[in-house]
Design a protein around this motif. Sequence first.
Motif, PDB file in Angstrom:
ATOM      1  N   ALA A 342     -24.328 -13.908   0.988  1.00  0.00           N
ATOM      2  CA  ALA A 342     -25.129 -14.704   0.058  1.00  0.00           C
ATOM      3  C   ALA A 342     -25.547 -16.027   0.700  1.00  0.00           C
ATOM      4  O   ALA A 342     -24.723 -16.745   1.268  1.00  0.00           O
ATOM      5  CB  ALA A 342     -24.359 -14.956  -1.228  1.00  0.00           C
ATOM      6  N   THR A 343     -26.833 -16.344   0.592  1.00  0.00           N
ATOM      7  CA  THR A 343     -27.362 -17.636   1.057  1.00  0.00           C
ATOM      8  C   THR A 343     -27.937 -18.451  -0.095  1.00  0.00           C
ATOM      9  O   THR A 343     -28.308 -19.601   0.101  1.00  0.00           O
ATOM     10  CB  THR A 343     -28.455 -17.416   2.111  1.00  0.00           C
ATOM     11  N   LEU A 369     -25.421   3.043  -2.407  1.00  0.00           N
ATOM     12  CA  LEU A 369     -23.981   2.925  -2.625  1.00  0.00           C
ATOM     13  C   LEU A 369     -23.590   1.530  -2.186  1.00  0.00           C
ATOM     14  O   LEU A 369     -23.664   1.190  -1.000  1.00  0.00           O
ATOM     15  CB  LEU A 369     -23.213   3.983  -1.825  1.00  0.00           C
ATOM     16  N   LEU A 370     -23.156   0.711  -3.159  1.00  0.00           N
ATOM     17  CA  LEU A 370     -22.918  -0.713  -2.915  1.00  0.00           C
ATOM     18  C   LEU A 370     -21.466  -1.062  -3.204  1.00  0.00           C
ATOM     19  O   LEU A 370     -20.921  -0.703  -4.253  1.00  0.00           O
ATOM     20  CB  LEU A 370     -23.836  -1.551  -3.803  1.00  0.00           C
ATOM     21  N   ASP A 371     -20.856  -1.769  -2.269  1.00  0.00           N
ATOM     22  CA  ASP A 371     -19.526  -2.332  -2.467  1.00  0.00           C
ATOM     23  C   ASP A 371     -19.704  -3.841  -2.646  1.00  0.00           C
ATOM     24  O   ASP A 371     -20.005  -4.554  -1.680  1.00  0.00           O
ATOM     25  CB  ASP A 371     -18.649  -2.039  -1.259  1.00  0.00           C
ATOM     26  N   PRO A 372     -19.516  -4.368  -3.868  1.00  0.00           N
ATOM     27  CA  PRO A 372     -19.767  -5.788  -4.097  1.00  0.00           C
ATOM     28  C   PRO A 372     -18.642  -6.687  -3.627  1.00  0.00           C
ATOM     29  O   PRO A 372     -18.781  -7.925  -3.650  1.00  0.00           O
ATOM     30  CB  PRO A 372     -19.920  -5.863  -5.613  1.00  0.00           C
ATOM     31  N   GLY A 373     -17.524  -6.100  -3.179  1.00  0.00           N
ATOM     32  CA  GLY A 373     -16.370  -6.912  -2.810  1.00  0.00           C
ATOM     33  C   GLY A 373     -15.935  -7.776  -3.984  1.00  0.00           C
ATOM     34  O   GLY A 373     -15.874  -7.321  -5.123  1.00  0.00           O
ATOM     35  N   SER A 374     -15.679  -9.056  -3.718  1.00  0.00           N
ATOM     36  CA  SER A 374     -15.314  -9.978  -4.796  1.00  0.00           C
ATOM     37  C   SER A 374     -16.484 -10.881  -5.165  1.00  0.00           C
ATOM     38  O   SER A 374     -16.299 -11.898  -5.841  1.00  0.00           O
ATOM     39  CB  SER A 374     -14.120 -10.843  -4.351  1.00  0.00           C
ATOM     40  N   GLY A 375     -17.689 -10.496  -4.723  1.00  0.00           N
ATOM     41  CA  GLY A 375     -18.856 -11.329  -4.963  1.00  0.00           C
ATOM     42  C   GLY A 375     -19.756 -10.800  -6.054  1.00  0.00           C
ATOM     43  O   GLY A 375     -19.316 -10.109  -6.981  1.00  0.00           O
ATOM     44  N   GLU A 487     -23.445 -14.029  -4.405  1.00  0.00           N
ATOM     45  CA  GLU A 487     -22.124 -14.647  -4.238  1.00  0.00           C
ATOM     46  C   GLU A 487     -21.343 -13.829  -3.222  1.00  0.00           C
ATOM     47  O   GLU A 487     -21.334 -12.597  -3.292  1.00  0.00           O
ATOM     48  CB  GLU A 487     -21.330 -14.684  -5.555  1.00  0.00           C
ATOM     49  N   GLY A 488     -20.683 -14.485  -2.282  1.00  0.00           N
ATOM     50  CA  GLY A 488     -19.797 -13.803  -1.353  1.00  0.00           C
ATOM     51  C   GLY A 488     -20.525 -12.835  -0.442  1.00  0.00           C
ATOM     52  O   GLY A 488     -21.677 -13.039  -0.046  1.00  0.00           O
ATOM     53  N   THR A 489     -19.834 -11.740  -0.106  1.00  0.00           N
ATOM     54  CA  THR A 489     -20.356 -10.718   0.799  1.00  0.00           C
ATOM     55  C   THR A 489     -20.289  -9.357   0.119  1.00  0.00           C
ATOM     56  O   THR A 489     -19.292  -9.021  -0.528  1.00  0.00           O
ATOM     57  CB  THR A 489     -19.542 -10.666   2.105  1.00  0.00           C
ATOM     58  N   ALA A 490     -21.368  -8.602   0.257  1.00  0.00           N
ATOM     59  CA  ALA A 490     -21.423  -7.234  -0.255  1.00  0.00           C
ATOM     60  C   ALA A 490     -21.817  -6.310   0.886  1.00  0.00           C
ATOM     61  O   ALA A 490     -22.357  -6.750   1.909  1.00  0.00           O
ATOM     62  CB  ALA A 490     -22.421  -7.125  -1.400  1.00  0.00           C
ATOM     63  N   TRP A 491     -21.561  -5.002   0.705  1.00  0.00           N
ATOM     64  CA  TRP A 491     -21.869  -4.019   1.743  1.00  0.00           C
ATOM     65  C   TRP A 491     -22.554  -2.820   1.104  1.00  0.00           C
ATOM     66  O   TRP A 491     -22.177  -2.365   0.017  1.00  0.00           O
ATOM     67  CB  TRP A 491     -20.599  -3.538   2.436  1.00  0.00           C
TER      68      TRP A 491
END
Length: 503
Positions: A342-343, A369-375, A487-491
Amino acid sequence: MHEETTDWYYDNPVIPGFHPDPSVCRVGEDYYLVCSSFEYFPGVPLFHSRDLVHWRQIGNVLDRPAQLPLPPDASASDGIYAPTIRHHDGRFWLITTNVSEGGNFIVSAERPEGPWSDPVWIDLPGIDPDLAWDEDGDCWCAFQGVGVARIDPEAGKVLEGPIAAWSGTGLQWPEAPHLYRIGEWWYLMIAEGGTERGHTVAMARARTPRGPWEPAPSNPVLTHRGTAHPVQSTGHADLVIGPDGEYWMVLLATRPRGYSPGFHVLGRETFLTPVAWEDGWPVVGPVNLRERGPGSPRPVERAARRDDFDAPALDPRWISPRSRPDDSWSLVERPGWLALHATGSTLDRPGCTLLGRRQEHQESRTAALLDPGSGRAGLSIRVDEGHHYDLEVADGQVDVIARIGPLRHRVATRPVPPGPVTLVITTGPAGERPPVDGQPTGLHVAAPDLIAFHVGEDLLAELDGRYLSTEVATGFTGRVIGLYATEGTAWADWFEHGPLDAP
């Protein structure tokens, strides 16, 4: 004349989605085509074909920040306008306008795949510049207005002019000029009437690029204005000799749908149509959704196109608003996944991390297919910062969010377990309005389409597609569907986009 030389047909547009202002050149048996890219980076998508019908994107001409300076807050639909591509003396040349920073400039390359040079800026007014070389090797540039000038394309110097040329038939916005030497004549082809429903193509000719110019007696040589034709806004064209030895025209046009005034949602697209010549003038149109084709027939790809992020570099079809900082994404941090850092904290303002693809099909399916992590991250379908629908995952739930002008509304929400989640956005035919509080409305949908949001196979919401159209959002672009993080990092493990009915 285009006789019965082939027995196959192709479907228009030949390059669907937000691909306006096409310019094309031929080098041997190969064709290269470019389009406007406006505020998106990288800029000026570059396509290759052998038959003018089947096109493959092989890169972007402006793929380095030094080539495409855009202010961080550049307005939507600013940026890069109307490139012209030509091949001369063993080198590729491209001229275009950065309306946000610097004006008109030229880049060149030995190979179409690049690398293309840094910009050579040239002090000429207007937009939509063109390049043409005469028999003495002198380079001429035509530009909006319409004027012409003799230039040195390597140094970016004006050697003669500008000289007032032919400004059309009196309609607004004479623009998109292209100069051609055909036989004993120089032809000047322009667009006028505005790039909306009144768009036209008009022609004039002269013995030299300096004029005087003689208008075609049947101007405009092409327009769909005032008709019920499903293809509208025909204009901003370029000419090329096809593999059949005949002239063909690439041009922009739209496919409006829905109730009056009609809404085009994919932006202005690239169409192809044959050109005949009568008494020294081109005869064109109408431009149909199905045309008789040049060259040899090949099947058109209908399958969804998938990106598994396994390649060492991003596919050239991925674009981002204004810039794509190196630290905002990665293909190596988690092999086989696209990382998004996120920027910016919102899609409602410039500066966010978003990688998107142009919507190419009126009835489409896009999934990831998205992994949002903690963001906080998701899948967005957008026209600009003020017009987008988002399928967003954060804090153990997925939300459907609508941003329409000054309004921002959470339409639906649903809990989801931790970890990767499959997000799906479809665009389909409009029928009745979606139920309200579980009850059918019985109301007809006047929209061009309905946009549906799914988690896996579960439908969360359907929204009216007209609010993500040019007629509502204004401007010159079309829909882009993208992955984002605020927010944070997603993959993202994979992403695919294709027709709604693709196998």
